[in-house]
Design a protein around this motif. Sequence first.
Motif, short mmCIF file in Angstrom:
data_model
loop_
_atom_site.label_atom_id
_atom_site.label_comp_id
_atom_site.label_asym_id
_atom_site.label_seq_id
_atom_site.Cartn_x
_atom_site.Cartn_y
_atom_site.Cartn_z
N ASN A 76 53.59 43.32 65.40
CA ASN A 76 52.80 43.08 66.24
C ASN A 76 53.50 41.70 66.82
O ASN A 76 53.12 41.02 68.06
CB ASN A 76 51.49 43.35 65.61
CG ASN A 76 50.52 43.96 65.04
OD1 ASN A 76 51.20 45.34 65.46
ND2 ASN A 76 49.72 43.56 64.37
N ASP A 77 54.59 41.29 67.00
CA ASP A 77 55.37 40.40 67.54
C ASP A 77 54.53 39.57 67.26
O ASP A 77 54.20 38.76 68.00
CB ASP A 77 55.91 41.00 68.66
CG ASP A 77 56.71 39.61 70.00
OD1 ASP A 77 57.44 39.01 68.39
OD2 ASP A 77 56.72 40.06 70.68
N ALA A 78 53.61 38.83 66.24
CA ALA A 78 52.82 37.77 66.66
C ALA A 78 53.32 37.47 64.93
O ALA A 78 53.02 36.21 64.27
CB ALA A 78 51.98 38.46 66.10
N LEU A 79 54.85 36.68 64.98
CA LEU A 79 55.05 35.80 63.61
C LEU A 79 54.78 34.11 64.24
O LEU A 79 54.63 33.23 62.69
CB LEU A 79 57.07 35.93 63.71
CG LEU A 79 57.59 36.95 63.09
CD1 LEU A 79 58.56 36.95 63.08
CD2 LEU A 79 56.40 36.92 61.15
N PRO A 80 54.65 33.81 65.51
CA PRO A 80 53.78 32.12 65.29
C PRO A 80 53.16 32.37 64.81
O PRO A 80 52.95 31.14 64.30
CB PRO A 80 54.15 31.78 67.19
CG PRO A 80 54.96 32.48 67.11
CD PRO A 80 55.06 34.38 66.24
N GLU A 81 51.94 33.12 65.24
CA GLU A 81 50.38 32.90 64.34
C GLU A 81 50.21 33.67 62.64
O GLU A 81 49.97 32.44 62.12
CB GLU A 81 49.74 34.32 64.89
CG GLU A 81 49.30 34.08 66.39
CD GLU A 81 50.76 34.64 67.23
OE1 GLU A 81 50.45 34.64 68.60
OE2 GLU A 81 51.73 34.86 66.86
#
Length: 140
Positions: free
Chosen positions: A118-123
Amino acid sequence: EALAYVRERKGLPRGDLDRTKRQQNFLRALMQQVLSADTLSSPSRVSGLLDSVGRVVGVDEELSNGDMYDLAWSMRGLRSSDVRFLNAPVSGLDTIDGQSVVLLDRGRAEPLWRAMRNDALPEYLAAHRTDGLGGPDSVR
C-alpha cells in the motif's frame, strides 16, 4: 575487505542476524558515498553509476536501461537521512537439514507486507520501532 566484512557470520555473536546488519552498514556507506559525490545530480554520472552497477547486479528482464536511468535520476534529491534499513520480523533461529536458518515471524511480518503493498512504509515505521531482528530500532 568489504566482501569479507559483509560475508562474516561465524565470528559474530548473533550470526546471520549480525551479518544482516553488516550488509546494511555496507549499503549505507555505499549510498552515502554516491550521494556525497552528487552522482545523482549529473546525467553523465548517473550513466556511469548505472554502467558500474549493471556489471555486478542482476535485475528483472522487464526493467530496461531507460527505466533504471529514470529511477536513478528521480532519486537525485534523496539524502541518506531519508533511507531506513530494516528486516522482516523474525521469530528466532534454527538448524534445518544441517543448515542454520532464520525463521520468519509471519504474524508480525504481515503488517510490513501490507505497508509495502500500500506504499505506506512511513506509517509502518512510525508504528513499529524495530529492525525485525529483536533489536531496539532499525539499523541506520
